[in-house]
Design a protein around this motif. Structure first.
Motif, PDB file in Angstrom:
ATOM      1  N   LEU A  42       0.831  -1.207   0.000  1.00  0.00           N
ATOM      2  CA  LEU A  42       0.000   0.000   0.000  1.00  0.00           C
ATOM      3  C   LEU A  42       0.862   1.254   0.000  1.00  0.00           C
ATOM      4  O   LEU A  42       0.555   2.236  -0.669  1.00  0.00           O
ATOM      5  N   ASP A  43       1.943   1.233   0.774  1.00  0.00           N
ATOM      6  CA  ASP A  43       2.837   2.387   0.855  1.00  0.00           C
ATOM      7  C   ASP A  43       3.575   2.605  -0.469  1.00  0.00           C
ATOM      8  O   ASP A  43       3.876   3.744  -0.839  1.00  0.00           O
ATOM      9  N   ALA A  44       3.854   1.492  -1.187  1.00  0.00           N
ATOM     10  CA  ALA A  44       4.635   1.580  -2.430  1.00  0.00           C
ATOM     11  C   ALA A  44       3.807   2.101  -3.596  1.00  0.00           C
ATOM     12  O   ALA A  44       4.334   2.741  -4.507  1.00  0.00           O
ATOM     13  N   ILE A  45       2.481   1.813  -3.582  1.00  0.00           N
ATOM     14  CA  ILE A  45       1.614   2.244  -4.687  1.00  0.00           C
ATOM     15  C   ILE A  45       1.268   3.714  -4.492  1.00  0.00           C
ATOM     16  O   ILE A  45       0.470   4.065  -3.634  1.00  0.00           O
ATOM     17  N   ASP A  46       1.894   4.564  -5.280  1.00  0.00           N
ATOM     18  CA  ASP A  46       1.711   6.012  -5.100  1.00  0.00           C
ATOM     19  C   ASP A  46       1.923   6.733  -6.426  1.00  0.00           C
ATOM     20  O   ASP A  46       2.718   6.297  -7.259  1.00  0.00           O
ATOM     21  N   ILE A  47       1.185   7.829  -6.621  1.00  0.00           N
ATOM     22  CA  ILE A  47       1.327   8.636  -7.827  1.00  0.00           C
ATOM     23  C   ILE A  47       2.636   9.422  -7.805  1.00  0.00           C
ATOM     24  O   ILE A  47       3.167   9.799  -8.841  1.00  0.00           O
ATOM     25  N   ASN A  48       3.167   9.650  -6.608  1.00  0.00           N
ATOM     26  CA  ASN A  48       4.441  10.364  -6.449  1.00  0.00           C
ATOM     27  C   ASN A  48       5.560   9.546  -7.110  1.00  0.00           C
ATOM     28  O   ASN A  48       5.920   8.462  -6.654  1.00  0.00           O
ATOM     29  N   LEU A  49       6.127  10.070  -8.199  1.00  0.00           N
ATOM     30  CA  LEU A  49       7.118   9.333  -8.981  1.00  0.00           C
ATOM     31  C   LEU A  49       8.392   9.048  -8.194  1.00  0.00           C
ATOM     32  O   LEU A  49       9.016   7.994  -8.356  1.00  0.00           O
ATOM     33  N   LYS A  50       8.814   9.987  -7.343  1.00  0.00           N
ATOM     34  CA  LYS A  50      10.015   9.782  -6.544  1.00  0.00           C
ATOM     35  C   LYS A  50       9.820   8.616  -5.575  1.00  0.00           C
ATOM     36  O   LYS A  50      10.711   7.767  -5.406  1.00  0.00           O
ATOM     37  N   LYS A  51       8.651   8.577  -4.951  1.00  0.00           N
ATOM     38  CA  LYS A  51       8.347   7.498  -4.014  1.00  0.00           C
ATOM     39  C   LYS A  51       8.207   6.175  -4.750  1.00  0.00           C
ATOM     40  O   LYS A  51       8.655   5.125  -4.275  1.00  0.00           O
ATOM     41  N   LEU A  52       7.598   6.225  -5.935  1.00  0.00           N
ATOM     42  CA  LEU A  52       7.426   5.022  -6.748  1.00  0.00           C
ATOM     43  C   LEU A  52       8.783   4.470  -7.173  1.00  0.00           C
ATOM     44  O   LEU A  52       9.019   3.258  -7.116  1.00  0.00           O
ATOM     45  N   LYS A  53       9.676   5.365  -7.594  1.00  0.00           N
ATOM     46  CA  LYS A  53      11.025   4.946  -8.015  1.00  0.00           C
ATOM     47  C   LYS A  53      11.788   4.320  -6.853  1.00  0.00           C
ATOM     48  O   LYS A  53      12.510   3.326  -7.019  1.00  0.00           O
ATOM     49  N   LYS A  54      11.621   4.878  -5.669  1.00  0.00           N
ATOM     50  CA  LYS A  54      12.292   4.363  -4.477  1.00  0.00           C
ATOM     51  C   LYS A  54      11.837   2.941  -4.153  1.00  0.00           C
ATOM     52  O   LYS A  54      12.619   2.126  -3.634  1.00  0.00           O
ATOM     53  N   ASN A  55      10.583   2.631  -4.470  1.00  0.00           N
ATOM     54  CA  ASN A  55      10.021   1.317  -4.136  1.00  0.00           C
ATOM     55  C   ASN A  55      10.125   0.297  -5.271  1.00  0.00           C
ATOM     56  O   ASN A  55       9.622  -0.821  -5.132  1.00  0.00           O
ATOM     57  N   LEU A  56      10.766   0.654  -6.387  1.00  0.00           N
ATOM     58  CA  LEU A  56      10.887  -0.268  -7.522  1.00  0.00           C
ATOM     59  C   LEU A  56      11.589  -1.585  -7.174  1.00  0.00           C
ATOM     60  O   LEU A  56      11.179  -2.639  -7.663  1.00  0.00           O
ATOM     61  N   PRO A  57      12.647  -1.578  -6.329  1.00  0.00           N
ATOM     62  CA  PRO A  57      13.279  -2.848  -5.961  1.00  0.00           C
ATOM     63  C   PRO A  57      12.319  -3.823  -5.276  1.00  0.00           C
ATOM     64  O   PRO A  57      12.549  -5.032  -5.287  1.00  0.00           O
ATOM     65  N   PHE A  58      11.262  -3.287  -4.682  1.00  0.00           N
ATOM     66  CA  PHE A  58      10.221  -4.118  -4.076  1.00  0.00           C
ATOM     67  C   PHE A  58       9.127  -4.452  -5.081  1.00  0.00           C
ATOM     68  O   PHE A  58       8.690  -5.608  -5.198  1.00  0.00           O
ATOM     69  N   LEU A  59       8.706  -3.468  -5.861  1.00  0.00           N
ATOM     70  CA  LEU A  59       7.578  -3.644  -6.770  1.00  0.00           C
ATOM     71  C   LEU A  59       7.901  -4.516  -7.980  1.00  0.00           C
ATOM     72  O   LEU A  59       7.044  -5.280  -8.439  1.00  0.00           O
ATOM     73  N   ILE A  60       9.120  -4.425  -8.508  1.00  0.00           N
ATOM     74  CA  ILE A  60       9.466  -5.171  -9.731  1.00  0.00           C
ATOM     75  C   ILE A  60       9.414  -6.680  -9.514  1.00  0.00           C
ATOM     76  O   ILE A  60       8.702  -7.387 -10.247  1.00  0.00           O
ATOM     77  N   PRO A  61      10.135  -7.248  -8.522  1.00  0.00           N
ATOM     78  CA  PRO A  61      10.040  -8.695  -8.329  1.00  0.00           C
ATOM     79  C   PRO A  61       8.638  -9.149  -7.911  1.00  0.00           C
ATOM     80  O   PRO A  61       8.172 -10.211  -8.334  1.00  0.00           O
ATOM     81  N   LEU A  62       7.967  -8.319  -7.118  1.00  0.00           N
ATOM     82  CA  LEU A  62       6.606  -8.665  -6.713  1.00  0.00           C
ATOM     83  C   LEU A  62       5.685  -8.681  -7.926  1.00  0.00           C
ATOM     84  O   LEU A  62       4.868  -9.596  -8.096  1.00  0.00           O
ATOM     85  N   GLY A  63       5.838  -7.669  -8.807  1.00  0.00           N
ATOM     86  CA  GLY A  63       5.024  -7.598 -10.019  1.00  0.00           C
ATOM     87  C   GLY A  63       5.283  -8.761 -10.962  1.00  0.00           C
ATOM     88  O   GLY A  63       4.350  -9.310 -11.559  1.00  0.00           O
TER      89      GLY A  63
END
Length: 285
Positions: A42-63
């Motif tokens: 929930l914290d990783a899913i955000d319209i804020n691009l900086k925050k989204l980029k920061k969470n990519l190491p988590f989101l990419i393998p999960l995705g």
């Protein structure tokens, strides 16, 4: 090596969420909660691009895991729809009906269920029944890119809510079978339309749903309950007969009733455990 193990663990967890998201009645959000990745997601899913980029190491393998899980599940479900439609539809009827107690509990969760709350329930139930009847009787209501995107927005918004199945919402709105076919046959054009809707739903519509649940939780869940009940006539297979396959379908129906009930019980148990442990943590601080 440690990073690879963490990456692989996220892929496997994503696959579990993806498989759950592909099955109507099973909540991917609940699975994410059980696997202890829900809050971070929930914290990783955000319209804020900086925050989204920061969470990519988590989101990419999960995705990647979610996509693999959906693909594997769609292969199985695609085969079942084509070769064993009646038992498969009875399975979905079971998980749909089995989800009703949890949704009804949310409806009266505030303890203020009033006659006015029957309005969204009735409107949603009648609306989905009319939609399904019109869709079956007119080619104008067939699947098209715009309808796919709109249906997937609602399904994606539901997908991240524990206890509510995004696949179930997509099934209710009439886009589920087409999605399973597209993934199973690797129809990339159609998959892209579903992907666009999923991204919009996760980033925007989920925020709207969140606001509705905060402002008028009871009315929102009453409408969801109406959608689910109103969807049942469309799911029931008209070719059902009480032969050997029909008896198997009834047995599958009874078994599938337990799936959302068990998932809801597990989610509630974990929530109570978190509530009990939370004061102890705060006292230590």
């Amino acid at each position: 090596m440690k990073k690879f193990k963490e990456w692989l663990a996220l892929v496997l967890k994503g696959a579990c969420v993806g498989i759950a998201d592909a099955i109507p009645g099973v909540s991917g959000g609940t699975i994410a909660f059980i696997l202890k990745i829900y809050d971070r997601l929930l914290d990783a899913i955000d319209i804020n691009l900086k925050k989204l980029k920061k969470n990519l190491p988590f989101l990419i393998p999960l995705g990647i895991g979610v996509i693999l899980g959906i693909f594997l599940a769609s292969k199985v479900l695609g085969y079942l729809f084509e070769n064993h439609n009646v038992p498969t539809q009875f399975f979905f009827m079971g998980v749909i009906i089995g989800s009703l107690p949890a949704i009804f509990r949310e409806c009266k969760g505030s303890g203020k269920l009033r006659p006015i709350h029957f309005v969204p329930f009735i409107l949603a139930a009648v609306g989905i029944i009319l939609f399904n009847s019109l869709k079956e009787g007119s080619a104008a209501f067939g699947i098209n890119p715009i309808s796919i995107i709109i249906m997937t927005i609602f399904a994606a918004a539901a997908m991240i809510m524990p206890g509510l199945s995004g696949a179930l919402v997509l099934k209710i709105l009439g886009g589920y079978d087409n999605a399973i076919r597209a993934v199973s046959e690797l129809d990339f054009i159609t998959i892209i339309y579903y992907g666009i809707g999923a991204v919009i739903g996760l980033l925007v519509a989920a925020k709207v749903i969140s606001i509705l649940l905060k402002k008028c939780k009871t009315g929102t869940y009453c409408a969801i309950l109406g959608l689910i009940i109103g969807s049942l006539p469309a799911v029931y297979p008209r070719e059902f007969t009480l032969n050997s396959e029909g008896i198997i379908a009834i047995v599958i129906f009874l078994i599938s009733l337990a799936i959302p009930i068990v998932m809801d019980h597990m989610g509630n148990k974990l929530t109570k455990k978190e509530d009990v442990e939370a004061p102890e943590i705060s006292e230590e601080k």
